[in-house]
Design a protein around this motif. Structure first.
Motif, PDB file in Angstrom:
ATOM      1  N   LEU A  44     -85.270  -0.777  30.766  1.00  0.00           N
ATOM      2  CA  LEU A  44     -86.297   0.125  31.279  1.00  0.00           C
ATOM      3  C   LEU A  44     -87.586  -0.593  31.677  1.00  0.00           C
ATOM      4  CD1 LEU A  44     -85.883   3.141  28.799  1.00  0.00           C
ATOM      5  CD2 LEU A  44     -85.016   2.919  31.137  1.00  0.00           C
ATOM      6  N   SER A  45     -87.595  -1.908  31.568  1.00  0.00           N
ATOM      7  CA  SER A  45     -88.790  -2.663  31.952  1.00  0.00           C
ATOM      8  C   SER A  45     -88.906  -2.707  33.476  1.00  0.00           C
ATOM      9  CB  SER A  45     -88.710  -4.087  31.396  1.00  0.00           C
ATOM     10  OG  SER A  45     -87.640  -4.789  32.015  1.00  0.00           O
ATOM     11  N   PRO A  46     -90.139  -2.822  34.001  1.00  0.00           N
ATOM     12  CA  PRO A  46     -90.327  -2.879  35.462  1.00  0.00           C
ATOM     13  C   PRO A  46     -89.568  -4.025  36.122  1.00  0.00           C
ATOM     14  CG  PRO A  46     -92.424  -2.511  34.350  1.00  0.00           C
ATOM     15  CD  PRO A  46     -91.413  -2.799  33.277  1.00  0.00           C
ATOM     16  N   SER A  47     -89.433  -5.145  35.402  1.00  0.00           N
ATOM     17  CA  SER A  47     -88.739  -6.298  35.989  1.00  0.00           C
ATOM     18  C   SER A  47     -87.258  -6.020  36.220  1.00  0.00           C
ATOM     19  CB  SER A  47     -88.889  -7.526  35.077  1.00  0.00           C
ATOM     20  OG  SER A  47     -88.310  -7.276  33.809  1.00  0.00           O
ATOM     21  N   THR A  48     -86.731  -4.972  35.567  1.00  0.00           N
ATOM     22  CA  THR A  48     -85.341  -4.564  35.779  1.00  0.00           C
ATOM     23  C   THR A  48     -85.248  -3.371  36.721  1.00  0.00           C
ATOM     24  OG1 THR A  48     -84.726  -5.323  33.564  1.00  0.00           O
ATOM     25  CG2 THR A  48     -83.225  -3.788  34.642  1.00  0.00           C
ATOM     26  N   LEU A  49     -86.091  -2.359  36.492  1.00  0.00           N
ATOM     27  CA  LEU A  49     -85.994  -1.128  37.272  1.00  0.00           C
ATOM     28  C   LEU A  49     -86.361  -1.331  38.740  1.00  0.00           C
ATOM     29  CD1 LEU A  49     -87.456   1.545  34.810  1.00  0.00           C
ATOM     30  CD2 LEU A  49     -85.067   1.135  35.425  1.00  0.00           C
ATOM     31  N   LYS A  50     -87.362  -2.167  39.021  1.00  0.00           N
ATOM     32  CA  LYS A  50     -87.781  -2.368  40.414  1.00  0.00           C
ATOM     33  C   LYS A  50     -86.661  -2.958  41.266  1.00  0.00           C
ATOM     34  CE  LYS A  50     -92.742  -3.004  39.533  1.00  0.00           C
ATOM     35  NZ  LYS A  50     -93.852  -4.003  39.546  1.00  0.00           N
ATOM     36  N   PRO A  51     -86.092  -4.111  40.868  1.00  0.00           N
ATOM     37  CA  PRO A  51     -85.010  -4.649  41.704  1.00  0.00           C
ATOM     38  C   PRO A  51     -83.769  -3.765  41.718  1.00  0.00           C
ATOM     39  CG  PRO A  51     -85.256  -5.955  39.699  1.00  0.00           C
ATOM     40  CD  PRO A  51     -86.429  -5.038  39.761  1.00  0.00           C
ATOM     41  N   ARG A  97     -86.590 -19.487  46.623  1.00  0.00           N
ATOM     42  CA  ARG A  97     -87.250 -19.296  45.331  1.00  0.00           C
ATOM     43  C   ARG A  97     -86.259 -19.534  44.195  1.00  0.00           C
ATOM     44  NH1 ARG A  97     -90.187 -19.181  48.833  1.00  0.00           N
ATOM     45  NH2 ARG A  97     -90.261 -21.270  47.967  1.00  0.00           N
ATOM     46  N   THR A  98     -86.741 -20.119  43.118  1.00  0.00           N
ATOM     47  CA  THR A  98     -85.895 -20.309  41.941  1.00  0.00           C
ATOM     48  C   THR A  98     -85.723 -18.966  41.236  1.00  0.00           C
ATOM     49  OG1 THR A  98     -87.729 -20.754  40.421  1.00  0.00           O
ATOM     50  CG2 THR A  98     -86.821 -22.637  41.646  1.00  0.00           C
ATOM     51  N   LEU A  99     -84.700 -18.878  40.373  1.00  0.00           N
ATOM     52  CA  LEU A  99     -84.474 -17.640  39.632  1.00  0.00           C
ATOM     53  C   LEU A  99     -85.671 -17.303  38.755  1.00  0.00           C
ATOM     54  CD1 LEU A  99     -80.727 -18.094  38.559  1.00  0.00           C
ATOM     55  CD2 LEU A  99     -81.647 -16.939  40.572  1.00  0.00           C
ATOM     56  N   GLN A 100     -86.348 -18.355  38.245  1.00  0.00           N
ATOM     57  CA  GLN A 100     -87.517 -18.129  37.403  1.00  0.00           C
ATOM     58  C   GLN A 100     -88.684 -17.553  38.217  1.00  0.00           C
ATOM     59  OE1 GLN A 100     -85.721 -20.999  37.377  1.00  0.00           O
ATOM     60  NE2 GLN A 100     -84.673 -20.657  35.423  1.00  0.00           N
ATOM     61  N   VAL A 119     -82.124 -11.387  41.365  1.00  0.00           N
ATOM     62  CA  VAL A 119     -83.358 -10.633  41.125  1.00  0.00           C
ATOM     63  C   VAL A 119     -83.509 -10.083  39.714  1.00  0.00           C
ATOM     64  CG1 VAL A 119     -83.562  -9.996  43.546  1.00  0.00           C
ATOM     65  CG2 VAL A 119     -82.311  -8.489  42.003  1.00  0.00           C
ATOM     66  N   TYR A 120     -82.501 -10.210  38.854  1.00  0.00           N
ATOM     67  CA  TYR A 120     -82.596  -9.579  37.540  1.00  0.00           C
ATOM     68  C   TYR A 120     -82.977 -10.575  36.453  1.00  0.00           C
ATOM     69  CZ  TYR A 120     -80.355  -5.564  39.709  1.00  0.00           C
ATOM     70  OH  TYR A 120     -80.069  -4.504  40.516  1.00  0.00           O
ATOM     71  N   PRO A 121     -83.668 -10.087  35.385  1.00  0.00           N
ATOM     72  CA  PRO A 121     -84.024 -10.966  34.264  1.00  0.00           C
ATOM     73  C   PRO A 121     -82.793 -11.560  33.600  1.00  0.00           C
ATOM     74  CG  PRO A 121     -85.214  -8.876  34.135  1.00  0.00           C
ATOM     75  CD  PRO A 121     -84.193  -8.717  35.208  1.00  0.00           C
ATOM     76  N   THR A 122     -82.929 -12.766  33.088  1.00  0.00           N
ATOM     77  CA  THR A 122     -81.796 -13.484  32.499  1.00  0.00           C
ATOM     78  C   THR A 122     -81.134 -12.691  31.379  1.00  0.00           C
ATOM     79  OG1 THR A 122     -82.924 -15.563  32.991  1.00  0.00           O
ATOM     80  CG2 THR A 122     -81.089 -15.660  31.438  1.00  0.00           C
ATOM     81  N   TYR A 164     -91.983 -12.730  39.653  1.00  0.00           N
ATOM     82  CA  TYR A 164     -92.489 -11.789  40.658  1.00  0.00           C
ATOM     83  C   TYR A 164     -92.245 -10.343  40.226  1.00  0.00           C
ATOM     84  CZ  TYR A 164     -92.443  -8.985  44.936  1.00  0.00           C
ATOM     85  OH  TYR A 164     -92.642  -7.996  45.868  1.00  0.00           O
ATOM     86  N   PHE A 165     -91.036 -10.020  39.808  1.00  0.00           N
ATOM     87  CA  PHE A 165     -90.728  -8.645  39.433  1.00  0.00           C
ATOM     88  C   PHE A 165     -91.363  -8.261  38.090  1.00  0.00           C
ATOM     89  CE2 PHE A 165     -87.207  -9.040  42.542  1.00  0.00           C
ATOM     90  CZ  PHE A 165     -87.494  -7.898  43.284  1.00  0.00           C
ATOM     91  N   CYS A 166     -91.666  -9.258  37.263  1.00  0.00           N
ATOM     92  CA  CYS A 166     -92.376  -8.987  36.009  1.00  0.00           C
ATOM     93  C   CYS A 166     -93.861  -8.743  36.249  1.00  0.00           C
ATOM     94  CB  CYS A 166     -92.210 -10.150  35.037  1.00  0.00           C
ATOM     95  SG  CYS A 166     -90.573 -10.258  34.282  1.00  0.00           S
ATOM     96  N   GLY A 167     -94.358  -9.097  37.415  1.00  0.00           N
ATOM     97  CA  GLY A 167     -95.769  -8.937  37.722  1.00  0.00           C
ATOM     98  C   GLY A 167     -96.609 -10.139  37.385  1.00  0.00           C
ATOM     99  N   ARG A 168     -95.971 -11.248  36.959  1.00  0.00           N
ATOM    100  CA  ARG A 168     -96.738 -12.447  36.628  1.00  0.00           C
ATOM    101  C   ARG A 168     -97.245 -13.156  37.884  1.00  0.00           C
ATOM    102  NH1 ARG A 168     -92.892 -12.567  32.192  1.00  0.00           N
ATOM    103  NH2 ARG A 168     -91.329 -13.614  33.475  1.00  0.00           N
TER     104      ARG A 168
END
Length: 526
Positions: A299-306, A501-504, A436-439, A509-513
């Motif tokens: 449910l984190s933005p880094s997952t829901l956005k992509p 772009r690297t996976l990191q 695009v998804y978190p590890t 980007y999707f985490c907002g960092r």
């Protein structure tokens, strides 16, 4: 790879000058003086062979290509699942068929593989994070082998139904693991091209069914199709697990061993593995053990956005009509009024699909994800609308007992549609699943995304016969074209460019960092 200051001369001197970075060699005959005092000159031996940054420090491309190729063998089966109905249904509908089917049964045979697929997607997503990418890819081949054998031995329609369900289940399981495995074992400069191998596999599978299905019976075609998952299963037993997954399981030694197998001696292994470790430590990437932790990550933005972006991408892509053409190719050519042999037209369309999927792989490395998506969206929309207009006139000519004219137009429209679709739609979203998804939840969400994709496939394939009856053929294809054109607005606003772009970096980007994925200069391509 980080830049390093090196002195290449046999005898070098070292010094620090705040605010200055020095590259290259220095002349030992004139020692550097500071405050009138000669510094101590330290003699150092000639350095051994070091791995340079840039292109020289990359891993061996051959190893990465072979690992990706074997991992994507299973995706050929997905294409075979798509193409099977195109040649099998006309045979099953014929008067001399050993198993007679109705129009409704035919639609279920075509679409049932897509019913089993979402279940396979969800299960493989969980398995990827629980037991690893490699083991999941091995397990996926079992239901595929069973499904094809069941159809080959079918004595009635329910046996074909069950076989199609198992094939769909296995196809759903193989989709996300193959793409995630490929993206995790390849470096950025190869990732775009290798990530598109899955799309090449799907197109190749479709072509195999078109060619073999045109010269043999549907049950022999099913038996031959079982060979691919068997070869894929054996091949995966020879590959290592991905370093990214092993690091999330706190196995750094095994991760380094795996990376060495995948990169070879030309890569700066320590630098690459250290970057992975640093990212893991910085972002507290640890295995998710409880349902609460998994739900929070999902449910984190880094997952829901992509996930939202890719789910809508797949909906637009599928509702441009691509799998209507793929699943019902022979019937579509027959309906369009084309005068050439419908089986020859179907095979040549499959050849075009394979050729331009390979072209799309190359262009994806050079052009990026967004430009190719726009090419597909506009091209598919305009060709479907052209086909729709022609089919309207076909209906008019039939109603007035007039001969069809310019019968090359529908053929050209379908061929151009196939070319435009394979250049972007067929490649870009499948690559991005692995990017695009978190590890921590890449496996689970990758499976969910593949599930959403195949639900879209099922919806468009199952509803096509009903759309034909309610809107006529020209209305159905006009609807498909309009959806593709309208999708361009969504892609323009929301689709990010992940090329180079690297996976990191993508995860940041999707985490907002980070605010953007753009860079002033791109030195590597993906």
């Amino acid at each position: 790879m980080a830049d390093e200051n090196r002195c290449d001369a046999g005898e070098s001197q070292t010094f620090e000058d705040e605010g200055v970075r020095n590259y290259g060699s220095m002349n030992d005959s004139t020692p550097f003086l500071q405050n009138g005092t000669s510094p101590i000159i330290t003699k150092t031996p000639l350095p051994g062979k070091t791995v340079k940054p840039g292109k020289e420090g990359r891993g061996k491309a051959f190893k990465q290509i072979m690992a990706s190729f074997v991992a994507n063998l299973g995706t050929i089966n997905t294409g075979m699942a798509f193409g099977f109905s195109a040649t099998a249904l006309p045979q099953l509908k014929s008067a001399d068929s050993s198993i007679q089917i109705t129009e409704n049964e035919a639609s279920w045979i075509a679409s049932l593989s897509s019913v089993g697929t979402p279940i396979g997607c969800i299960i493989s997503g969980y398995l990827m994070d629980a037991i690893g990418r490699r083991r999941t890819l091995i397990i996926t081949e079992v239901p595929l082998i069973m499904g094809w054998v069941l159809i080959a031995c079918a004595q009635n329609v329910p046996m074909i139904y069950l076989g199609r369900l198992l094939i769909g289940f296995g196809s759903g399981m193989v989709g996300a693991p193959a793409r995630v495995y490929t993206c995790e074992v390849s470096q950025p400069h190869l990732r775009g091209m290798l990530g598109a191998l899955a799309s090449v596999g799907v197109s190749t599978g479709v072509l195999i069914q078109y060619v073999i299905g045109s010269v043999t019976s549907w049950n022999i075609l099913a038996g031959v199709s079982a060979v691919i998952p068997i070869v894929s299963l054996l091949g995966m037993t020879l590959l290592p697990e991905t370093p990214n997954y092993l690091l999330t399981q706190d196995k750094p030694d095994k991760a380094e061993t795996s990376l060495a197998k995948l990169r070879g001696s030309t890569c700066n292994l320590q630098d690459e593995i250290q970057k992975m470790k640093s990212f893991k430590e910085k972002n507290h990437v640890e295995p998710l053990k409880t349902p609460k932790e998994i739900l929070k990550a999902l449910l984190s933005p880094s997952t829901l956005k992509p996930f939202g972006i890719l789910a809508l991408y797949f909906f637009i892509y599928q509702w441009c009509g691509v799998n209507t053409i793929t699943f019902y190719a022979v019937e579509v050519f027959e309906t369009s009024g084309a005068t050439l042999d419908k089986y020859w037209l179907t095979i040549s369309m499959g050849i075009l699909r394979v050729i331009f999927t390979v072209v799309g792989c190359i262009l994806c490395r050079r052009c990026g994800r967004r430009p190719l998506t726009f090419v597909s969206a506009f091209g598919c929309g305009s060709t479907m609308i052209t086909l729709s207009v022609y089919l309207y006139y076909v209906q008019y000519w039939k109603d007035n007992d007039l001969p069809p004219q310019n019968s090359w137009i529908p053929v050209a429209s379908i061929y151009c549609f196939t070319i435009f679709c394979t250049l972007g739609y067929l490649i870009v979203p499948w690559i991005m699943i692995g990017e695009v998804y978190p590890t921590q939840v890449r496996g689970i969400v990758g499976g969910m995304t593949t599930c959403a994709a195949h639900l879209s496939i099922f919806s468009v394939v199952k509803t096509f016969p009903y759309l034909k009856h309610s809107l006529n053929d020209y209305g159905a294809f006009g609807l498909y074209g309009s959806i593709s054109i309208a999708g361009m607005a969504f892609f323009y606003v929301f689709l990010p460019e992940t090329k180079g772009r690297t996976l990191q970096e993508i995860e940041d980007y999707f985490c907002g960092r980070t605010k953007t994925l753009k860079k002033a200069s791109i030195t590597e391509t993906a």
